[in-house]
Design a protein around this motif. Structure first.
Motif, PDB file in Angstrom:
ATOM      1  N   GLU A  47       0.809  -1.215   0.000  1.00  0.00           N
ATOM      2  CA  GLU A  47       0.000   0.000   0.000  1.00  0.00           C
ATOM      3  C   GLU A  47       0.843   1.266   0.000  1.00  0.00           C
ATOM      4  OE1 GLU A  47      -0.299  -2.501   2.015  1.00  0.00           O
ATOM      5  OE2 GLU A  47      -2.357  -3.283   1.914  1.00  0.00           O
ATOM      6  N   GLY A  48       2.135   1.136   0.349  1.00  0.00           N
ATOM      7  CA  GLY A  48       3.002   2.303   0.368  1.00  0.00           C
ATOM      8  C   GLY A  48       3.207   2.901  -1.005  1.00  0.00           C
ATOM      9  N   CYS A  49       3.201   2.056  -2.035  1.00  0.00           N
ATOM     10  CA  CYS A  49       3.372   2.524  -3.417  1.00  0.00           C
ATOM     11  C   CYS A  49       2.069   2.460  -4.214  1.00  0.00           C
ATOM     12  CB  CYS A  49       4.432   1.693  -4.144  1.00  0.00           C
ATOM     13  SG  CYS A  49       6.097   1.831  -3.448  1.00  0.00           S
ATOM     14  N   HIS A  50       1.238   1.484  -3.888  1.00  0.00           N
ATOM     15  CA  HIS A  50      -0.028   1.307  -4.602  1.00  0.00           C
ATOM     16  C   HIS A  50      -1.102   2.157  -3.921  1.00  0.00           C
ATOM     17  CE1 HIS A  50       1.093  -2.239  -7.179  1.00  0.00           C
ATOM     18  NE2 HIS A  50       2.126  -2.165  -6.356  1.00  0.00           N
ATOM     19  N   ILE A  51      -1.025   3.454  -4.177  1.00  0.00           N
ATOM     20  CA  ILE A  51      -1.921   4.384  -3.496  1.00  0.00           C
ATOM     21  C   ILE A  51      -3.133   4.766  -4.342  1.00  0.00           C
ATOM     22  CG2 ILE A  51      -0.039   5.334  -2.114  1.00  0.00           C
ATOM     23  CD1 ILE A  51       0.050   7.713  -4.016  1.00  0.00           C
ATOM     24  N   GLY A  52      -3.113   4.417  -5.619  1.00  0.00           N
ATOM     25  CA  GLY A  52      -4.224   4.745  -6.502  1.00  0.00           C
ATOM     26  C   GLY A  52      -5.205   3.591  -6.614  1.00  0.00           C
ATOM     27  N   HIS A  53      -6.325   3.850  -7.241  1.00  0.00           N
ATOM     28  CA  HIS A  53      -7.337   2.828  -7.433  1.00  0.00           C
ATOM     29  C   HIS A  53      -7.883   2.902  -8.855  1.00  0.00           C
ATOM     30  CE1 HIS A  53      -7.294   3.554  -3.078  1.00  0.00           C
ATOM     31  NE2 HIS A  53      -7.700   2.299  -2.952  1.00  0.00           N
ATOM     32  N   LYS A  54      -8.199   1.747  -9.425  1.00  0.00           N
ATOM     33  CA  LYS A  54      -8.874   1.704 -10.713  1.00  0.00           C
ATOM     34  C   LYS A  54      -9.947   0.626 -10.665  1.00  0.00           C
ATOM     35  CE  LYS A  54      -5.868  -1.621 -13.114  1.00  0.00           C
ATOM     36  NZ  LYS A  54      -5.023  -1.840 -14.313  1.00  0.00           N
ATOM     37  N   GLY A  55     -10.945   0.760 -11.512  1.00  0.00           N
ATOM     38  CA  GLY A  55     -12.040  -0.198 -11.530  1.00  0.00           C
ATOM     39  C   GLY A  55     -13.309   0.387 -10.936  1.00  0.00           C
ATOM     40  N   ASN A  56     -14.267  -0.465 -10.654  1.00  0.00           N
ATOM     41  CA  ASN A  56     -15.539  -0.038 -10.074  1.00  0.00           C
ATOM     42  C   ASN A  56     -16.144  -1.173  -9.268  1.00  0.00           C
ATOM     43  OD1 ASN A  56     -17.004  -1.792 -11.973  1.00  0.00           O
ATOM     44  ND2 ASN A  56     -16.417  -0.261 -13.520  1.00  0.00           N
ATOM     45  N   ILE A  58     -18.539  -3.097  -9.879  1.00  0.00           N
ATOM     46  CA  ILE A  58     -18.933  -4.277 -10.647  1.00  0.00           C
ATOM     47  C   ILE A  58     -17.710  -5.085 -11.069  1.00  0.00           C
ATOM     48  CG2 ILE A  58     -20.126  -5.116 -12.703  1.00  0.00           C
ATOM     49  CD1 ILE A  58     -21.951  -3.872 -10.595  1.00  0.00           C
ATOM     50  N   GLU A  59     -16.741  -4.420 -11.690  1.00  0.00           N
ATOM     51  CA  GLU A  59     -15.543  -5.105 -12.167  1.00  0.00           C
ATOM     52  C   GLU A  59     -14.564  -5.407 -11.045  1.00  0.00           C
ATOM     53  OE1 GLU A  59     -13.908  -2.496 -15.046  1.00  0.00           O
ATOM     54  OE2 GLU A  59     -15.463  -2.855 -16.552  1.00  0.00           O
ATOM     55  N   GLY A  60     -14.704  -4.677  -9.951  1.00  0.00           N
ATOM     56  CA  GLY A  60     -13.755  -4.816  -8.863  1.00  0.00           C
ATOM     57  C   GLY A  60     -12.765  -3.662  -8.875  1.00  0.00           C
ATOM     58  N   VAL A  61     -12.233  -3.348  -7.734  1.00  0.00           N
ATOM     59  CA  VAL A  61     -11.299  -2.232  -7.589  1.00  0.00           C
ATOM     60  C   VAL A  61      -9.906  -2.774  -7.285  1.00  0.00           C
ATOM     61  CG1 VAL A  61     -10.736  -0.151  -6.297  1.00  0.00           C
ATOM     62  CG2 VAL A  61     -13.125  -0.707  -6.773  1.00  0.00           C
ATOM     63  N   THR A  62      -8.935  -2.257  -8.000  1.00  0.00           N
ATOM     64  CA  THR A  62      -7.547  -2.677  -7.829  1.00  0.00           C
ATOM     65  C   THR A  62      -6.689  -1.487  -7.415  1.00  0.00           C
ATOM     66  OG1 THR A  62      -7.798  -4.367  -9.548  1.00  0.00           O
ATOM     67  CG2 THR A  62      -5.547  -3.725  -8.964  1.00  0.00           C
TER      68      THR A  62
END
Length: 227
Positions: A47-56, A58-62
């Motif tokens: 989580e220190g580097c993966h601070i953004g989010h994509k998806g929704n 329905i498809e799921g959030v990554t």
């Protein structure tokens, strides 16, 4: 009302982050010495580097890595450093790809001839492709130095596989900046040869100096911090 069903997604979808985790820890490669990534040694969580989010919903959030994570600790000069890592290792893998295909063809040719034992060559080929896929799927940015070692090991094994079956073809050395003894610049600035910047009001492609002339970083850059 029916009783809720216990769901174990791992039954069909095993750990798809195994490659990423192994690269981060600096393990999992063939014919290489384990080398943990600096962020792993610093105990930086995903989580220190993966601070953004994509998806929704329905498809799921990554969670995805973003440059802002680098800049939050290292400053604005690190805004594009991840791009350099990705492009640099991608360039090395692209150099090897035609030779992966060449070795496969040479092994098939030797096998059809029936006079050459290709078992050792096949093992070398499998170890090479394992390393390449580990870097490709595990994302080189998780551990740049170890990824570089994996790709070089793959190159050597592909070359040895060709020798093993008596092929006249060879896998050339990878085109990359020279790393001087004791030098540490490329531990962070890996892929700098892909960078195009401005100097003296003119466009300056690093590739001319780092690859063509094989100049050390210190020829132009001071190790002293600026400002």
């Amino acid at each position: 009302m029916a009783e809720p069903v216990a769901i174990n997604c791992q039954t069909c979808h095993p750990d798809h982050h195994a490659a990423q985790r192994e690269l981060y820890m600096g393990i999992g490669g063939q014919d290489t010495v384990p080398k943990a990534g600096p962020m792993f040694l610093a105990r930086v969580s995903c989580e220190g580097c993966h601070i953004g989010h994509k998806g929704n919903s329905i498809e799921g959030v990554t969670r995805v890595a973003e440059p802002a994570a680098c800049m939050s600790c290292h400053g604005t000069s690190y805004a594009h450093i991840q791009d350099g890592w990705t492009q640099g290792l991608g360039n090395l893998i692209n150099q090897l790809t035609p030779y992966v295909q060449l070795v496969a063809a040479e092994l098939k040719k030797a096998e059809s001839g029936g006079t050459t034992d290709i078992r050792e060559a096949e093992k070398l080929y499998q170890r090479a492709t394992h390393n390449i896929e580990l870097v490709r799927y595990g994302k080189a940015a998780h551990n740049v130095e170890y990824s570089s070692q994996l790709v070089e090991s793959a190159r050597k094994n592909l070359d040895e596989a060709l020798k093993s079956v008596g092929s006249t073809h060879r896998v050339p050395m990878l085109e990359q900046p020279a790393i001087p003894a004791g030098g540490t610049c490329l531990n962070c600035h890996f892929g700098i040869e892909t960078n195009v910047s401005e100097f003296g009001g003119k466009t300056f492609p690093h590739i001319r100096h780092t690859l063509a002339a094989q100049l050390d970083c210190s020829v132009c850059h001071s190790s002293q911090p600026k400002g």
